[in-house]
Each structure stands twice: as C-alpha cells, then as structure tokens.
Scaffold this motif. Structure first.
Motif, PDB file in Angstrom:
ATOM      1  N   ASN A 108       0.851  -1.197   0.000  1.00  8.82           N
ATOM      2  CA  ASN A 108       0.000   0.000   0.000  1.00  8.82           C
ATOM      3  C   ASN A 108       0.884   1.243   0.000  1.00  8.82           C
ATOM      4  OD1 ASN A 108      -1.767   2.093   0.545  1.00  8.82           O
ATOM      5  ND2 ASN A 108      -2.271   1.394   2.622  1.00  8.82           N
ATOM      6  N   ARG A 110       0.183   4.209   0.269  1.00 15.23           N
ATOM      7  CA  ARG A 110      -0.253   5.230   1.226  1.00 15.23           C
ATOM      8  C   ARG A 110      -0.012   4.802   2.677  1.00 15.23           C
ATOM      9  NH1 ARG A 110      -0.366   9.938  -0.112  1.00 15.23           N
ATOM     10  NH2 ARG A 110      -1.976  10.480   1.405  1.00 15.23           N
ATOM     11  N   CYS A 111       0.644   3.659   2.866  1.00  9.82           N
ATOM     12  CA  CYS A 111       0.915   3.193   4.226  1.00  9.82           C
ATOM     13  C   CYS A 111       2.086   3.983   4.820  1.00  9.82           C
ATOM     14  CB  CYS A 111       1.240   1.698   4.207  1.00  9.82           C
ATOM     15  SG  CYS A 111       1.597   1.044   5.855  1.00  9.82           S
ATOM     16  N   ILE A 112       1.966   4.353   6.084  1.00  8.80           N
ATOM     17  CA  ILE A 112       3.009   5.127   6.780  1.00  8.80           C
ATOM     18  C   ILE A 112       4.378   4.459   6.662  1.00  8.80           C
ATOM     19  CG2 ILE A 112       2.466   4.052   9.042  1.00  8.80           C
ATOM     20  CD1 ILE A 112       3.423   7.720   8.784  1.00  8.80           C
ATOM     21  N   GLU A 116       7.918   6.908   6.220  1.00  7.47           N
ATOM     22  CA  GLU A 116       8.983   7.187   7.183  1.00  7.47           C
ATOM     23  C   GLU A 116       9.431   5.891   7.817  1.00  7.47           C
ATOM     24  OE1 GLU A 116       6.920  10.109   9.768  1.00  7.47           O
ATOM     25  OE2 GLU A 116       7.328   8.721  11.400  1.00  7.47           O
ATOM     26  N   THR A 118       9.848   2.896   9.589  1.00  6.62           N
ATOM     27  CA  THR A 118       8.967   2.222  10.551  1.00  6.62           C
ATOM     28  C   THR A 118       9.236   0.731  10.410  1.00  6.62           C
ATOM     29  OG1 THR A 118       7.279   3.902  10.087  1.00  6.62           O
ATOM     30  CG2 THR A 118       6.526   1.914  11.191  1.00  6.62           C
ATOM     31  N   TYR A 137      -0.022  -1.624  10.532  1.00  6.31           N
ATOM     32  CA  TYR A 137      -0.233  -0.178  10.508  1.00  6.31           C
ATOM     33  C   TYR A 137      -1.457   0.198   9.672  1.00  6.31           C
ATOM     34  CZ  TYR A 137       4.197   0.073  12.860  1.00  6.31           C
ATOM     35  OH  TYR A 137       5.186  -0.083  13.787  1.00  6.31           O
ATOM     36  N   CYS A 138      -1.457  -0.114   8.379  1.00  4.00           N
ATOM     37  CA  CYS A 138      -2.586   0.331   7.537  1.00  4.00           C
ATOM     38  C   CYS A 138      -3.744  -0.652   7.580  1.00  4.00           C
ATOM     39  CB  CYS A 138      -2.130   0.596   6.108  1.00  4.00           C
ATOM     40  SG  CYS A 138      -1.821  -0.871   5.124  1.00  4.00           S
ATOM     41  N   GLU A 139      -3.549  -1.832   8.198  1.00  2.85           N
ATOM     42  CA  GLU A 139      -4.588  -2.840   8.418  1.00  2.85           C
ATOM     43  C   GLU A 139      -5.068  -3.509   7.140  1.00  2.85           C
ATOM     44  OE1 GLU A 139      -7.725  -1.615  11.090  1.00  2.85           O
ATOM     45  OE2 GLU A 139      -6.373  -0.409  12.295  1.00  2.85           O
TER      46      GLU A 139
ATOM     47  N   ILE B  11      -7.506   3.515  18.184  1.00  2.00           N
ATOM     48  CA  ILE B  11      -6.936   3.584  16.830  1.00  2.00           C
ATOM     49  C   ILE B  11      -7.897   3.010  15.793  1.00  2.00           C
ATOM     50  CG2 ILE B  11      -4.993   2.883  15.352  1.00  2.00           C
ATOM     51  CD1 ILE B  11      -4.089   4.605  17.690  1.00  2.00           C
ATOM     52  N   SER B  12      -8.501   1.868  16.127  1.00  2.00           N
ATOM     53  CA  SER B  12      -9.303   1.152  15.134  1.00  2.00           C
ATOM     54  C   SER B  12     -10.559   0.610  15.808  1.00  2.00           C
ATOM     55  CB  SER B  12      -8.448  -0.004  14.581  1.00  2.00           C
ATOM     56  OG  SER B  12      -9.233  -0.876  13.824  1.00  2.00           O
ATOM     57  N   THR B  87       9.867  13.691  11.457  1.00  2.00           N
ATOM     58  CA  THR B  87       9.001  12.514  11.312  1.00  2.00           C
ATOM     59  C   THR B  87       7.793  12.647  12.233  1.00  2.00           C
ATOM     60  OG1 THR B  87      10.138  11.279  13.043  1.00  2.00           O
ATOM     61  CG2 THR B  87      10.937  10.961  10.777  1.00  2.00           C
ATOM     62  N   LEU B  88       6.748  11.909  11.858  1.00  3.87           N
ATOM     63  CA  LEU B  88       5.554  11.859  12.709  1.00  3.87           C
ATOM     64  C   LEU B  88       5.930  11.335  14.090  1.00  3.87           C
ATOM     65  CD1 LEU B  88       2.431  11.783  13.119  1.00  3.87           C
ATOM     66  CD2 LEU B  88       2.514   9.448  12.230  1.00  3.87           C
ATOM     67  N   TYR B  89       6.788  10.330  14.113  1.00  5.55           N
ATOM     68  CA  TYR B  89       7.200   9.695  15.364  1.00  5.55           C
ATOM     69  C   TYR B  89       7.798  10.733  16.324  1.00  5.55           C
ATOM     70  CZ  TYR B  89       9.352   6.256  18.496  1.00  5.55           C
ATOM     71  OH  TYR B  89       9.700   5.506  19.587  1.00  5.55           O
ATOM     72  N   HIS B 106      -4.300  12.346  10.057  1.00  9.75           N
ATOM     73  CA  HIS B 106      -3.107  12.303   9.216  1.00  9.75           C
ATOM     74  C   HIS B 106      -3.489  11.727   7.858  1.00  9.75           C
ATOM     75  CE1 HIS B 106       1.009  11.377   7.977  1.00  9.75           C
ATOM     76  NE2 HIS B 106       1.445  12.122   8.972  1.00  9.75           N
ATOM     77  N   PRO B 107      -2.867  12.213   6.777  1.00 12.27           N
ATOM     78  CA  PRO B 107      -3.270  11.715   5.453  1.00 12.27           C
ATOM     79  C   PRO B 107      -2.830  10.276   5.152  1.00 12.27           C
ATOM     80  CG  PRO B 107      -1.490  13.325   5.251  1.00 12.27           C
ATOM     81  CD  PRO B 107      -1.927  13.346   6.676  1.00 12.27           C
ATOM     82  N   LEU B 108      -1.890   9.730   5.926  1.00 15.65           N
ATOM     83  CA  LEU B 108      -1.382   8.390   5.587  1.00 15.65           C
ATOM     84  C   LEU B 108      -2.048   7.285   6.405  1.00 15.65           C
ATOM     85  CD1 LEU B 108       2.445   9.166   5.283  1.00 15.65           C
ATOM     86  CD2 LEU B 108       0.850   8.715   3.413  1.00 15.65           C
ATOM     87  N   ASP B 109      -2.280   6.147   5.761  1.00 12.35           N
ATOM     88  CA  ASP B 109      -2.862   4.980   6.434  1.00 12.35           C
ATOM     89  C   ASP B 109      -1.871   4.459   7.479  1.00 12.35           C
ATOM     90  OD1 ASP B 109      -4.548   5.356   4.295  1.00 12.35           O
ATOM     91  OD2 ASP B 109      -4.131   3.445   3.315  1.00 12.35           O
ATOM     92  N   GLY B 110      -2.359   4.184   8.658  1.00  8.84           N
ATOM     93  CA  GLY B 110      -1.494   3.595   9.683  1.00  8.84           C
ATOM     94  C   GLY B 110      -0.758   4.624  10.527  1.00  8.84           C
ATOM     95  N   ALA B 111      -0.964   5.926  10.234  1.00  6.54           N
ATOM     96  CA  ALA B 111      -0.224   6.966  10.957  1.00  6.54           C
ATOM     97  C   ALA B 111      -0.574   6.971  12.448  1.00  6.54           C
ATOM     98  CB  ALA B 111      -0.507   8.335  10.343  1.00  6.54           C
ATOM     99  N   ARG B 113      -1.465   4.466  14.353  1.00  6.46           N
ATOM    100  CA  ARG B 113      -0.804   3.328  15.007  1.00  6.46           C
ATOM    101  C   ARG B 113       0.675   3.664  15.252  1.00  6.46           C
ATOM    102  NH1 ARG B 113      -3.470  -0.539  17.062  1.00  6.46           N
ATOM    103  NH2 ARG B 113      -4.621  -0.961  15.157  1.00  6.46           N
ATOM    104  N   ARG B 114       1.302   4.267  14.258  1.00  8.77           N
ATOM    105  CA  ARG B 114       2.716   4.650  14.403  1.00  8.77           C
ATOM    106  C   ARG B 114       2.862   5.689  15.516  1.00  8.77           C
ATOM    107  NH1 ARG B 114       7.583   3.143  14.902  1.00  8.77           N
ATOM    108  NH2 ARG B 114       9.195   4.496  14.037  1.00  8.77           N
ATOM    109  N   GLU B 117       2.997   4.443  19.017  1.00  4.61           N
ATOM    110  CA  GLU B 117       4.271   3.837  19.440  1.00  4.61           C
ATOM    111  C   GLU B 117       5.255   4.884  19.962  1.00  4.61           C
ATOM    112  OE1 GLU B 117       4.014   0.131  16.265  1.00  4.61           O
ATOM    113  OE2 GLU B 117       5.331   1.816  15.850  1.00  4.61           O
TER     114      GLU B 117
END
Lengths: 150, 306
Positions: A108, A110-112, A116, A118, A137-139, B11-12, B87-89, B106-111, B113-114, B117
């Motif tokens: 994906n 668009r996955c974080i 960056e 990770t 992360y993006c599930e 988160i989800s 970085t987001l982190y 955030h525009p990115l998937d999974g942000a 969750r990151r 952390e």
C-alpha cells in the motif's frame, strides 16, 4: 546416467519441497547470491507430495529461524535440512510465525511504513491453504504473492 | 470499577468489543443529558491535524473545552515541524511530553498506530488516510441507537461509495455485533469490497447488493448516504460516472417507513437534497452534533475520569 541430480553437500542447508518454480525467488529473498558460498538449485524435480518441486542447497550456511520465516512466505511447503558431515542433523518444516517483523514491504503506497522509517509488522491470517498477511499499521490484507521482501 | 479504557489508544474500531462499544455509547448518553463542565479540569489535549478537517477537529476541541480541559495543537501541517522534515514519530513523542491525550488526523494509512508507538499518552485517531476513523463509527452507532431506540436487528441501507468509503467499512464491521440486515446500494465498480462481504458472511450477517435506492427505501430503518469522494478515485472517468448516480430527494422518500432516518457523515455535495432537511426523516445534523458527546466520552474514559 548421472549419479546425482544435485550433488550432496557436506555442511550447510538443504531446502527441499519448494513449490515448483519458486526456487529463484527464494534465493533472491534470502539474498543467498550475496553469500560467498556454493549454491545449487534444482527445478522441476519429481515429488510425490507436490508433483514437481525445486530444491536449493546452500553450502556452509545453516539457516536461522528468522530466515526460515521468510521462506515460509514463498514456500510454505518447504522442509529444511541442516547438514553436518554429510548427515542430516536437524530436519524441520517451515512453520508460519506469529508475526513477520521487518521482512515485508507493504504494497500500500499510502501506508506510513512507505513514508517514514517504521519497522514493518505483518500478521499472518490462516485461511486454509492460502496465506494472507495483514499490515499492523494500515490494516490492509494482502495475499502472500502481492508482497515483496526487504 | 476499572473500565479498561484508562491510558488506552483508540486507533481502530476493530479493537473495541461489543461491551466496550456500549460503554462508550452509554457514557456519551449520560454526558448529553448531564454535562460535566469540570470533568477534565487541568487536563491538556494535543490536537494534531496533519490534514485539514473542520468538523472532526472542532468537535474534539469543543468536547475537551466543554469538559473543562484545555487544548494545544495545530490545524494545518504547514505550521508544524512536519514541513521541516520532522518525522511523525518525533513530533508525537515531543507533543506527548506536553499533553495528557493526543487527538490526531493524518493523510497516511497507519499513521495513528505509528504515533501510538511514540508516546505513552493515549492517542485518539481522528482519521488516518483511508484506513480508520473510529470516533465517526461510534457517533454513527450512538445516533442509530438514539433515533431507533435500539441497535439490534435493524435494516440498514448504505448508499454511494462503498468501495473507498472508510466510514461505511468501519460502520458495517461495528454493526456485526448487533445482527443487522444490510442493503448495499452502489454500482458494481463502487460496491463493498469482497473482504468485507466475506467477514459479514462469516459472522452470519444477512446482506444484499442493490443498484437503486427505490428498491430498499420501503424496507429500511436507516438510510446511510455517503459522498462520492473525488479524492479517492485514481480513475477520474469512474468518478464522473458515479458522482450523480444517487441523489436523495423528497419524492424518493414517499414509500419510507415512518421510523426511517437518513444519516450522512457530511459534508454533502449532490447526493442529499437540502429539501430533505425539513422532512422528519432527516437526522444528519443531529448525527454531527452527537460527535461532541461521543468524543467527550472517549476523552473522559481514556483519561480515567469516567
């Protein structure tokens, strides 16, 4: 007639029962070409279990468990034989680990994890014969053919 | 009695079980009936919007302020250190040292969750790309229960962009706990993804795929409309084909059951005529207002004050 289809090795690892045609992908995934060691691959071998199979022999290299996990993604039927002094000292089948860490690149865009640094984390989903992977992360869920390895 | 929410990241929606969902809804209902202006006095919320969002951000910020807490943060990534390449982190790790709770988009998937952390402080996800938006799902559930007086055994139609719409995906997953009957109204190229339909089948949930609102309007309790989101289409010709396919107007509601309510996560474009606003079926402005109470409940719970 040839004595051996592939020569026996003295020390190292033999990965047997690799699904037919997946041998080269496995060599690339494990970066076996980068090792300064003799590597032998056979393809289209006859197999009672699989019909056809590939075999890879790696001299002077015993695979570690994390490397075995990588094999599982592409060759879940593979068996690993650790060879010392021409003898099989350990033999095990590949098991699906509870998690794949820092091995898989998320498809994906668009996955974080693709934007960056990770540590990629994927959970296997058991679904009969199919192995699918869910990105922590993006599930999103991907078939194992869709993903590539780092 | 411990709620299990203190210090927890939201988160989800998939991580909340039925009991936890109902706990959030019950707390939101209490706060709607009896405001608690001192509940979060002395607490600070970090409001980190790496992507603009008026409704979600203002709703979170108002929720915190109406509970007596205060807000720091940014509404536009242009004013954050993200533009300097941070970085987001790192950003979240630092903001976590100032705030007691962080809400973020955030525009990115999974942000999200990151981000979770990077800090011990609870993160509440206000939308991460096309992935999750759990507070929207909770406010949708709250609104459905409020207008139908129950959550179980309802007939629910979801209309529009069911392929890319994260709102409908999360809502459908959350409703699995409450035995609904679903009608998914969309053209083939915008229908619910197979993996989601598979989940519904595995859970024994009844659903059918439909092409028009007319086919379902007399059967359902909830008509959940969604905007066709131009930004989610990679193929613009698909967007052009889809954008005016479903327009809900008053005549279409002629055969509706009296208890039918129309919901929409808003903003709307063409798919929901303003003429519907004055019918008894319209409930989308109440839905938007309910976001405040659900977010108040979540803030109170993760901060251990409820």
């Amino acid at each position: 007639m040839r004595a051996y289809k592939v020569f026996a090795i003295k020390d190292g690892t033999v990965i047997d029962h690799i699904p037919n045609g997946k041998g080269l992908r496995l060599i690339a995934a494990l970066k076996l070409n980068d090792m300064n060691t003799v590597l032998t691959m056979g393809t289209h071998f006859t197999s009672k279990r699989l019909g056809r199979k590939d075999i890879v022999k790696i001299e002077h290299k015993e695979l570690s468990p994390s490397e075995v996990n990588q094999v599982c993604l592409f060759a879940p039927t593979a068996t690993i034989n650790i060879i010392r002094e021409h003898k099989v000292v350990k033999k095990f089948t590949v098991a699906v680990p509870p998690v794949f860490t820092e091995l898989v690149i998320c498809p994906n865009s668009r996955c974080i994890t693709n934007h960056e640094r990770t540590p990629s984390t994927f959970y296997p989903l058991a679904d009969g014969e199919r192995l699918r992977l869910r990105c922590h992360y993006c599930e999103k869920i991907f078939s194992h053919e869709e993903v590539s390895l780092r | 009695m411990p709620t299990g929410f203190t210090g927890r990241d939201i988160i989800s929606i998939k991580e909340l079980n039925k009991k936890e969902i109902l706990l959030v809804l019950n707390q939101a209902e209490k706060l709607k009936r009896a405001p608690e202006p001192e509940l979060l006095k002395g607490c600070v919320m970090g409001s980190c919007f790496f992507e603009p969002s008026t409704r979600t951000r203002l709703s979170f910020e108002t929720a915190m302020q109406r509970l007596g807490g205060s807000v720091i943060g940014f509404a536009d990534p242009g004013v954050s250190s993200a533009t300097k390449g941070e970085t987001l982190y790192d950003s979240i790790r630092i903001i976590g040292q100032y705030a007691d709770v962080i809400t973020m988009r955030h525009p990115l998937d999974g942000a999200a969750r990151r981000a979770a952390e990077a800090t011990e402080k609870p993160i509440i996800n206000g939308g991460d790309g096309a992935n999750q938006h759990p507070t929207q799902t909770l406010l949708d559930l709250f609104t459905i229960r409020e207008c139908q007086k129950r959550l179980t055994n309802l007939s629910i139609a979801m209309v529009g962009d069911l392929k890319y719409g994260r709102t409908v995906h999360s809502l459908a997953q959350a409703l699995i706990h409450f035995q609904p009957t679903f009608y998914f109204v969309a053209p083939d190229f915008l229908q619910m993804p197979d993996h989601l339909l598979e989940q519904l089948r595995e859970a024994g949930i009844k659903y059918s795929l439909k092409k028009t609102i007319e086919e379902v309007v007399n059967k359902v309790d909830i008509l959940y409309l969604t905007r066709i989101q131009k930004e989610r289409f990679s193929d613009i010709s698909e967007y052009e084909k889809a954008k005016n396919l479903y327009v809900l107007d008053v005549p279409l509601l002629a055969k509706a059951k009296p208890n039918l309510r129309v919901l929409h996560p808003l903003p709307r474009v063409n798919e929901l005529s303003p003429a519907v606003d004055s019918t008894p079926y319209a409930y989308y402005f109440e839905q938007a207002a309910n976001g405040l109470y659900v977010r108040q409940a979540l803030l109170g719970l993760v901060l251990g004050k409820l």
